[in-house]
Scaffold this motif. Structure first.
Motif, PDB file in Angstrom:
ATOM      1  N   GLY A  71       0.862  -1.340  -0.039  1.00 21.16           N
ATOM      2  CA  GLY A  71      -0.421   0.084   0.564  1.00 21.16           C
ATOM      3  C   GLY A  71       0.381   1.440  -0.109  1.00 21.16           C
ATOM      4  O   GLY A  71       0.171   2.278   0.354  1.00 21.16           O
ATOM      5  N   GLU A  72       2.261   1.024  -0.600  1.00 20.88           N
ATOM      6  CA  GLU A  72       2.810   2.449  -0.459  1.00 20.88           C
ATOM      7  C   GLU A  72       3.243   2.239  -1.900  1.00 20.88           C
ATOM      8  O   GLU A  72       3.556   1.827  -3.014  1.00 20.88           O
ATOM      9  N   ARG A 101      -2.812   1.016  -5.737  1.00 17.76           N
ATOM     10  CA  ARG A 101      -2.076   1.175  -3.850  1.00 17.76           C
ATOM     11  C   ARG A 101      -3.061   1.344  -3.251  1.00 17.76           C
ATOM     12  O   ARG A 101      -2.412   0.489  -1.754  1.00 17.76           O
ATOM     13  N   ASP A 102      -3.978   1.959  -3.139  1.00 19.58           N
ATOM     14  CA  ASP A 102      -4.864   1.658  -2.204  1.00 19.58           C
ATOM     15  C   ASP A 102      -5.557   0.538  -1.657  1.00 19.58           C
ATOM     16  O   ASP A 102      -5.865  -0.013  -0.568  1.00 19.58           O
ATOM     17  N   ARG A 103      -5.160  -0.814  -2.884  1.00 19.70           N
ATOM     18  CA  ARG A 103      -5.927  -2.380  -3.231  1.00 19.70           C
ATOM     19  C   ARG A 103      -4.555  -2.533  -2.458  1.00 19.70           C
ATOM     20  O   ARG A 103      -4.555  -3.822  -2.011  1.00 19.70           O
ATOM     21  N   GLY A 104      -3.393  -1.875  -1.816  1.00 19.40           N
ATOM     22  CA  GLY A 104      -2.474  -3.177  -1.491  1.00 19.40           C
ATOM     23  C   GLY A 104      -1.142  -3.272  -1.629  1.00 19.40           C
ATOM     24  O   GLY A 104      -0.809  -3.751  -1.282  1.00 19.40           O
ATOM     25  N   VAL A 139       2.280  11.438  -6.541  1.00 20.57           N
ATOM     26  CA  VAL A 139       1.600   9.871  -6.419  1.00 20.57           C
ATOM     27  C   VAL A 139       2.274   9.782  -5.169  1.00 20.57           C
ATOM     28  O   VAL A 139       1.581   8.328  -4.564  1.00 20.57           O
ATOM     29  N   ALA A 140       3.917  10.282  -5.522  1.00 19.55           N
ATOM     30  CA  ALA A 140       4.795   8.980  -4.030  1.00 19.55           C
ATOM     31  C   ALA A 140       4.674   9.395  -2.435  1.00 19.55           C
ATOM     32  O   ALA A 140       4.098  10.215  -2.084  1.00 19.55           O
ATOM     33  N   ASP A 141       4.330   8.311  -1.909  1.00 17.61           N
ATOM     34  CA  ASP A 141       4.965   8.190  -0.432  1.00 17.61           C
ATOM     35  C   ASP A 141       6.247   8.303   0.099  1.00 17.61           C
ATOM     36  O   ASP A 141       6.457   9.083   1.033  1.00 17.61           O
ATOM     37  N   ARG A 142       7.176   8.022  -0.321  1.00 20.48           N
ATOM     38  CA  ARG A 142       8.196   8.471   0.174  1.00 20.48           C
ATOM     39  C   ARG A 142       9.202   7.946  -1.648  1.00 20.48           C
ATOM     40  O   ARG A 142       8.987   7.280  -2.714  1.00 20.48           O
TER      41      ARG A 142
END
Length: 231
Positions: free
Chosen positions: A27-28, A178-181, A197-200
């Motif tokens: 999810g990332e 991503r939201d689907r894991g 879009v990136a988380d990290r």
């Protein structure tokens, strides 16, 4: 979910990756950023078993996959959309998707889900892949990878050469996965696309780690990007 631990990779006598380590969580979206030649595509190929490791380990859900032959890596649940797409251009859209479905024995419900994400492909199932526009070919390459029901999705320059509407369509699908894991590793040169879009973000240079930061930190302080990328 996906962990690289001190991997070293070479092309012949030229070592490209040097003790590279990072992880991508379920999810990332983790973006791999670096100057040209930093080793981003080499990293993708190493994960997919297309390049052997000199040393180090690659783990998927805690299990080592480094020794798997390349054809077994997709079966383990890693989808790969390489730079340049690598479609079977003489086959139809439907046949390209069927190849993706066969890799992990996915059923018709998976195909239906993929076509819901990419309705334009539903209209073109009978067309040969080579007749699609560049954006449609990128959609097909992404859809084929999603037919694997991937746990991890690797995307190498997915928006390269695409018009804005196609870029947005690809971005939306990435965020849905991503939201689907799904754990997503993204290589992208367009910094604005990365930060949207990136988380990290993991910065690499000469095949080595520099630092890994939350994307929110980069959005707040562009001097970090200037320091690592010269942009």
């Amino acid at each position: 979910m996906l962990e690289l631990s001190g991997i070293n990779v070479a092309y012949g006598a030229a070592q490209i990756l040097r003790d590279l380590s990072f992880s991508v969580r379920a999810g990332e979206i983790l973006c791999l950023l670096g100057r040209n030649g930093a080793g981003k595509t080499t990293t993708m190929k190493a994960i997919m078993g297309l390049l052997p490791l000199l040393s180090g380990n690659i783990l998927l859900e805690g299990a080592p996959i480094s020794a798997l032959p390349a054809h077994r890596v997709p079966k383990a649940g890693i989808g790969y959309i390489p730079q340049g797409r690598r479609l079977f251009t003489e086959l139809s859209v439907a046949q390209n998707l069927e190849i993706g479905l066969l890799a992990r024995g996915s059923g018709p419900e998976v195909l239906e889900d993929v076509l819901t994400l990419f309705p334009r492909l539903r209209e073109r199932l009978g067309q040969r892949a080579e007749t699609l526009s560049g954006g449609e070919q990128q959609m097909l390459a992404t859809a084929r990878a999603l037919c694997l029901r991937p746990k991890v999705l690797l995307l190498d320059e997915p928006t390269e050469g695409l018009q804005p509407s196609m870029i947005e369509a690809i971005r939306e699908v990435i965020t849905v996965m991503r939201d689907r894991g799904v754990a997503i590793l993204l290589v992208e040169q367009r910094v604005d696309a990365v930060l949207s879009v990136a988380d990290r973000v993991c910065f690499i240079e000469n095949g080595q780690n520099l630092e890994t930061l939350d994307a929110a930190t980069l959005r707040a302080d562009h001097s970090i990007l200037e320091r690592h990328l010269g942009v």
